[in-house]
Design a protein around this motif. Structure first.
Motif, PDB file in Angstrom:
ATOM      1  N   THR A   1       0.850  -1.184   0.000  1.00 54.63           N
ATOM      2  CA  THR A   1       0.000   0.000   0.000  1.00 54.63           C
ATOM      3  C   THR A   1       0.881   1.228   0.000  1.00 54.63           C
ATOM      4  OG1 THR A   1      -1.729  -1.162   1.225  1.00 54.63           O
ATOM      5  CG2 THR A   1      -1.785   1.245   1.295  1.00 54.63           C
ATOM      6  N   ASP A   2       0.518   2.204  -0.819  1.00 53.86           N
ATOM      7  CA  ASP A   2       1.224   3.473  -0.865  1.00 53.86           C
ATOM      8  C   ASP A   2       0.440   4.518  -0.088  1.00 53.86           C
ATOM      9  OD1 ASP A   2       3.108   2.349  -2.553  1.00 53.86           O
ATOM     10  OD2 ASP A   2       2.281   3.240  -4.373  1.00 53.86           O
ATOM     11  N   ALA A   3       1.166   5.424   0.542  1.00 56.51           N
ATOM     12  CA  ALA A   3       0.569   6.591   1.185  1.00 56.51           C
ATOM     13  C   ALA A   3       1.017   7.807   0.386  1.00 56.51           C
ATOM     14  CB  ALA A   3       1.021   6.707   2.635  1.00 56.51           C
ATOM     15  N   ARG A   4       0.059   8.673   0.060  1.00 54.82           N
ATOM     16  CA  ARG A   4       0.366   9.862  -0.728  1.00 54.82           C
ATOM     17  C   ARG A   4      -0.155  11.093  -0.011  1.00 54.82           C
ATOM     18  NH1 ARG A   4      -1.696  13.392  -4.073  1.00 54.82           N
ATOM     19  NH2 ARG A   4      -3.789  12.507  -4.165  1.00 54.82           N
ATOM     20  N   LEU A   5       0.689  12.109   0.047  1.00 59.13           N
ATOM     21  CA  LEU A   5       0.311  13.392   0.627  1.00 59.13           C
ATOM     22  C   LEU A   5      -0.639  14.093  -0.341  1.00 59.13           C
ATOM     23  CD1 LEU A   5       1.032  15.270   3.053  1.00 59.13           C
ATOM     24  CD2 LEU A   5       2.714  16.327   1.537  1.00 59.13           C
ATOM     25  N   THR A   6      -1.788  14.528   0.153  1.00 61.62           N
ATOM     26  CA  THR A   6      -2.751  15.239  -0.685  1.00 61.62           C
ATOM     27  C   THR A   6      -2.405  16.732  -0.709  1.00 61.62           C
ATOM     28  OG1 THR A   6      -4.222  15.716   1.160  1.00 61.62           O
ATOM     29  CG2 THR A   6      -4.584  13.618  -0.021  1.00 61.62           C
ATOM     30  N   ALA A   7      -3.123  17.477  -1.523  1.00 59.57           N
ATOM     31  CA  ALA A   7      -2.929  18.930  -1.565  1.00 59.57           C
ATOM     32  C   ALA A   7      -3.228  19.543  -0.191  1.00 59.57           C
ATOM     33  CB  ALA A   7      -3.811  19.551  -2.641  1.00 59.57           C
ATOM     34  N   ALA A   8      -4.259  19.047   0.480  1.00 64.09           N
ATOM     35  CA  ALA A   8      -4.571  19.551   1.824  1.00 64.09           C
ATOM     36  C   ALA A   8      -3.466  19.193   2.815  1.00 64.09           C
ATOM     37  CB  ALA A   8      -5.910  18.992   2.305  1.00 64.09           C
ATOM     38  N   GLY A   9      -2.886  18.007   2.664  1.00 65.26           N
ATOM     39  CA  GLY A   9      -1.768  17.614   3.513  1.00 65.26           C
ATOM     40  C   GLY A   9      -0.546  18.490   3.272  1.00 65.26           C
ATOM     41  N   TRP A  10      -0.308  18.800   1.999  1.00 65.97           N
ATOM     42  CA  TRP A  10       0.794  19.703   1.653  1.00 65.97           C
ATOM     43  C   TRP A  10       0.569  21.066   2.306  1.00 65.97           C
ATOM     44  CZ3 TRP A  10       5.576  19.881   0.036  1.00 65.97           C
ATOM     45  CH2 TRP A  10       6.106  21.089  -0.428  1.00 65.97           C
ATOM     46  N   ASP A  11      -0.653  21.577   2.204  1.00 65.12           N
ATOM     47  CA  ASP A  11      -0.970  22.868   2.814  1.00 65.12           C
ATOM     48  C   ASP A  11      -0.767  22.823   4.331  1.00 65.12           C
ATOM     49  OD1 ASP A  11      -1.609  23.837   0.293  1.00 65.12           O
ATOM     50  OD2 ASP A  11      -3.792  23.677   0.605  1.00 65.12           O
ATOM     51  N   ALA A  12      -1.139  21.707   4.949  1.00 64.92           N
ATOM     52  CA  ALA A  12      -0.998  21.569   6.404  1.00 64.92           C
ATOM     53  C   ALA A  12       0.464  21.573   6.814  1.00 64.92           C
ATOM     54  CB  ALA A  12      -1.685  20.289   6.888  1.00 64.92           C
ATOM     55  N   ILE A  13       1.312  20.844   6.093  1.00 68.24           N
ATOM     56  CA  ILE A  13       2.734  20.780   6.463  1.00 68.24           C
ATOM     57  C   ILE A  13       3.411  22.119   6.182  1.00 68.24           C
ATOM     58  CG2 ILE A  13       3.625  19.744   4.319  1.00 68.24           C
ATOM     59  CD1 ILE A  13       4.786  18.699   7.758  1.00 68.24           C
ATOM     60  N   VAL A  14       3.035  22.770   5.093  1.00 73.02           N
ATOM     61  CA  VAL A  14       3.600  24.087   4.770  1.00 73.02           C
ATOM     62  C   VAL A  14       3.199  25.107   5.842  1.00 73.02           C
ATOM     63  CG1 VAL A  14       3.444  26.012   3.120  1.00 73.02           C
ATOM     64  CG2 VAL A  14       3.850  23.690   2.295  1.00 73.02           C
TER      65      VAL A  14
END
Length: 165
Positions: A98-111
């Motif tokens: 199984t792969d885990a992928r950072l979503t656009a919302a996840g990117w925004d959260a980490i940024v």
């Protein structure tokens, strides 16, 4: 075999290291929860995904990079999925993985979380040290990690094996 007890200098160094190892994670966690609503481990998971090619890692590789068991990681990733920060999909090159992928919302959260987190790390760990001490800390960390993480799972750059194909 006789026990090699710690001398006073070794004991002092050990007790200080243990105090830092106990206090720092909780302090980082408190600041991240307050400032961004993420636990330190959630932040770490998002950060590892943000640095991966295509912002995607196999769950097993992500577990190694975060020093986590698969069950713990799966639980945390499920919470991150519920918040829309991560999505899991079957690996295209290995149906068992199984792969885990950072979503656009996840990117925004980490940024959004990163500046405050970096400022906290700087204030608590780096600013109290001289530049020479920062170099020494890096050297000491490297020496300890040769014993604690000899394969470098937590410190090496992502290999092609870890990144999804």
């Amino acid at each position: 075999m006789a026990t090699r007890w710690l001398d006073e200098a070794e004991r002092a160094a050990w007790l200080r290291l243990i105090a830092v190892a106990e206090l720092l994670p909780a302090t980082l966690d408190t600041h991240l929860r307050r400032d961004s609503g993420l636990t330190h481990f959630e932040y770490f998971v998002l950060a590892m995904l943000s640095e991966a090619p295509d912002r995607t890692l196999r769950m097993s590789a992500l577990a190694r990079r975060t020093n986590s068991t698969l069950p713990r990681l799966s639980h945390v990733v499920r919470r991150l999925e519920e918040r829309g920060f991560v999505e899991r999909t079957p690996s295209p090159d290995d149906g068992r993985a199984t792969d885990a992928r950072l979503t656009a919302a996840g990117w925004d959260a980490i940024v959004a979380a990163a500046p405050g987190h970096v400022e906290t790390v700087r204030r608590l760990v780096l600013d109290p040290l001289t530049p020479t001490q920062v170099e020494q800390l890096s050297t000491i960390g490297e020496a300890l990690l040769t014993q604690l993480d000899p394969k470098g799972h937590m410190t090496r750059e992502l290999s092609e094996k870890e990144a999804p194909q």
